[in-house]
Every structure is written in C-alpha cells, then in structure tokens.
Design an enzyme around this catalytic site. Structure first.
Site, short mmCIF file in Angstrom:
data_model
loop_
_atom_site.label_atom_id
_atom_site.label_comp_id
_atom_site.label_asym_id
_atom_site.label_seq_id
_atom_site.Cartn_x
_atom_site.Cartn_y
_atom_site.Cartn_z
N LYS A 53 19.37 -12.20 47.68
CA LYS A 53 20.06 -12.87 48.79
C LYS A 53 21.57 -12.64 48.70
CE LYS A 53 16.44 -16.35 49.12
NZ LYS A 53 15.97 -17.68 48.74
N GLN A 97 17.72 -22.99 45.66
CA GLN A 97 16.50 -22.21 45.41
C GLN A 97 15.42 -23.13 44.84
OE1 GLN A 97 16.03 -18.90 46.22
NE2 GLN A 97 13.90 -19.20 45.62
N ASP A 120 18.23 -22.61 55.10
CA ASP A 120 16.79 -22.45 54.88
C ASP A 120 15.96 -23.12 55.98
OD1 ASP A 120 15.89 -20.88 52.83
OD2 ASP A 120 16.14 -22.41 51.28
#
Ligand code: NDP
Length: 283
Positions: A53, A97, A120
């Site tokens: 990412k 994460q 997200d």
C-alpha cells in the site's frame, strides 16, 4: 473460453489516472493526499500488505507514512494515536491494518477513525452509506470488484448474482453494491445447503470464501461472469476459491488469482485516499 479480466492491467490504468489527479491536486491545493497506515505487531502477511500500500501511494505521488507499533501497544494508546491523526490537518487517510492483537477491540478502533479519513470504508457511517445506497467511502475490495464488473461492459440490471461469503469487508458490501446496480442478489455462506443449484443459476458469481478451488467448473452457468476474491495457498502456490482452469471454459469473463481482485483493492484504496482528501480540503 472466457475472457480474463486482468486486475493487474486495469489497476495499472487506474493508478495512472490517480497519479494524474494527484498532480492536478498538488497544483490546486499545494499539497498531496497523505495516507497514514498503522501496523501493530510483526505479522508477515500484514507487513507485506502495508508495504504494498505504501509503495503504491508513493508511486502515485501521494505522501505515505507507515507507523509501526509494538504488539504490546494498549487500546488506549492506539485510540489516542488515532485521535491525534484525526486532528492532524496534514493527514487525509488513516488505515489500521487488521487483524489487531486480541487485547484491542477492533470495532472501537475503527469507530474512532474520523469518517472522512476512513480510507478502508469500515466506519459504521460508511458501512451504513453502502447499505442505504448513499454516497460514502466504499470498502476497497468491493469497490475494485465493481470496477472490474463495469469494465466488462455487461449490464448488471436484472441479472442474477450469487455472492458466496457474507463477511463485513467483502461479501455483504459486494452484495449491496450489486443490488444497487439492480442485480437480483443471493448471498450464500457456510450453512447454505444448495450452493451448486444457486451457483448454476448465477449470471454473476462472486466467490469470497477462502477455500481453495471450492467453486468447480460444474457449478458455473455457461457465460457467467466469475469474480474470484479468495486468496489461498495450495501446494506452495497462490490460488483462488474458483478452479480457474475448469471455470474459464464455462465463464464469459473470469478473474485470475493472483493478478485479479488483489491489485484492484490497492488501486481502489488510492482512489479512496483522493476522495478523502477532497472531502477534507473542500470543507
Ligand atoms: P471471512 O473468513 O471473513 O468470510 C468467509 C465467508 O465464507 C464466510 O461468510 C463463511 O460463511 C463463508 N464460507 C465458509 N465456508 C463456506 C462454504 N463451504 N460454503 C459457502 N460459504 C462458506 O473471509 P473474507 O471475506 O475476509 O475473505 C474471503 C477470501 O477473500 C479470503 O480468501 C481472503 O484472503 C480473500 N480476500 C482477498 C482480498 C483481496 O484483495 N484479494 C481482500 C479481502 C479478502 P459463515 O459466515 O457462515 O462463516
């Protein structure tokens, strides 16, 4: 034989578009979107995801910061860090994460992220937006799947779609997005008793389970569009939930693993970071 929807190629196009948009934003706002990724602990899979990412952000001309925290960080400390990032006007996206260590409540952490920085799309208000069919940040994997489906040019209206898997991050949001496009959607899960029958009726089949090759060619309707989200290790190889070699003979379009949904997830995350930037900077 079905056409392959290459997530690798499509994501390259999207990333090039993102890069152009970042250049334009830099001119307009004298700053670029900044994504902060928090990684707690040392899980190698999580580390490789966050590294990918970070690399993608930098390549697109965005700013990216990886904050690595010890496994022993307390929930309170993590929440305090998120508050600090929420208040930081130089930060446009915050991604924690998952999974987090057991002593930290993931829901609390997700709820703490400002919804405009929730790249997200996991914050309850963004989840609600998907379910209400309203504007919000879409979770990256479902967003990438819809981009792939759109790339085929096939109209989803009136099609029967089967989503196998009902997780909050993939199955449920994909089902809602397909519904928004007027598909007739069925969601299957581990207690579904007639999976083959449902699959054989599906014009669009999305497999998001995490079981290697569980969807076999004899379950695919002729001409179906098959999206394989699963990532599984089989005999030291990465494979999907769909038996690709068999299924591609029946499908009209099919995604490979690797090189399918995975790269699209990262491209969608970059798009989300731009969306967050625009929401925050145009306030
Ligand atoms: P989860 O484990 O959260 O969910 C799996 C779902 O599959 C559950 O709803 C479960 O049902 C269902 N399921 C399990 N066994 C069966 C079965 N025999 N028949 C039908 N349904 C079944 O997984 P995720 O949604 O997080 O991920 C799914 C897969 O996608 C994984 O392989 C993951 O690695 C991959 N993935 C890939 C991404 C990418 O970017 N490429 C991103 C995210 C995920 P129940 O609810 O009843 O338990």
């Amino acid at each position: 034989m079905g056409q392959i929807i290459s997530g690798k190629e499509l994501s390259k196009e999207i990333r090039a578009q993102v890069k152009e948009r970042v250049t334009a934003l830099k001119e307009q706002y004298q700053k670029v979107p900044h994504l902060v990724v928090i990684l707690v602990g040392e899980d190698p899979a999580s580390l490789s995801y966050v590294t990918a990412k970070e690399r993608a952000c930098l390549k697109a001309g965005m700013k990216s910061t990886l904050m690595r925290k010890e496994e022993t960080i307390t929930e309170e400390e993590l929440l305090a860090l998120i508050t600090q990032l929420n208040n930081d006007q130089d930060v446009h996206g915050v991604l924690v994460q998952l999974p987090l260590p057991k002593h930290i409540d993931e829901n609390k952490v997700i709820n703490a992220i400002q919804k405009e920085k929730d790249v997200d799309g996991f914050h309850p208000l963004n989840v609600a937006a998907v379910h209400l069919g309203e504007k919000g940040i879409l979770p990256a994997t479902p967003k990438g799947i819809m981009t792939m489906l759109n790339s085929t040019g096939i109209e989803l209206k009136g099609k029967s779609a089967l989503v196998i898997g009902r997780s909050n991050i993939v199955g449920k949001p994909v089902a809602m997005l397909l519904l928004k496009e007027h598909a007739t959607v069925t969601i299957a899960h581990s207690r579904t008793t007639n999976l083959k029958e449902l699959a054989l009726n599906a014009d669009v089949l999305v497999a998001a389970v995490g079981r290697a090759h569980m969807v076999t060619a004899d379950m695919i309707k002729d001409g179906a569009v098959v999206i394989d989200v699963g990532v599984n290790r089989l005999d030291d190889k990465l494979v999907g939930d769909v038996d690709f070699d068999g299924a591609k003979e029946k499908a009209s379009f099919i995604t490979p693993v690797p090189g399918g949904v995975g790269p699209m997830t990262i491209a969608s995350l970059l798009e989300n970071t731009i969306e967050c930037f625009l929401m925050l900077e145009s306030k």
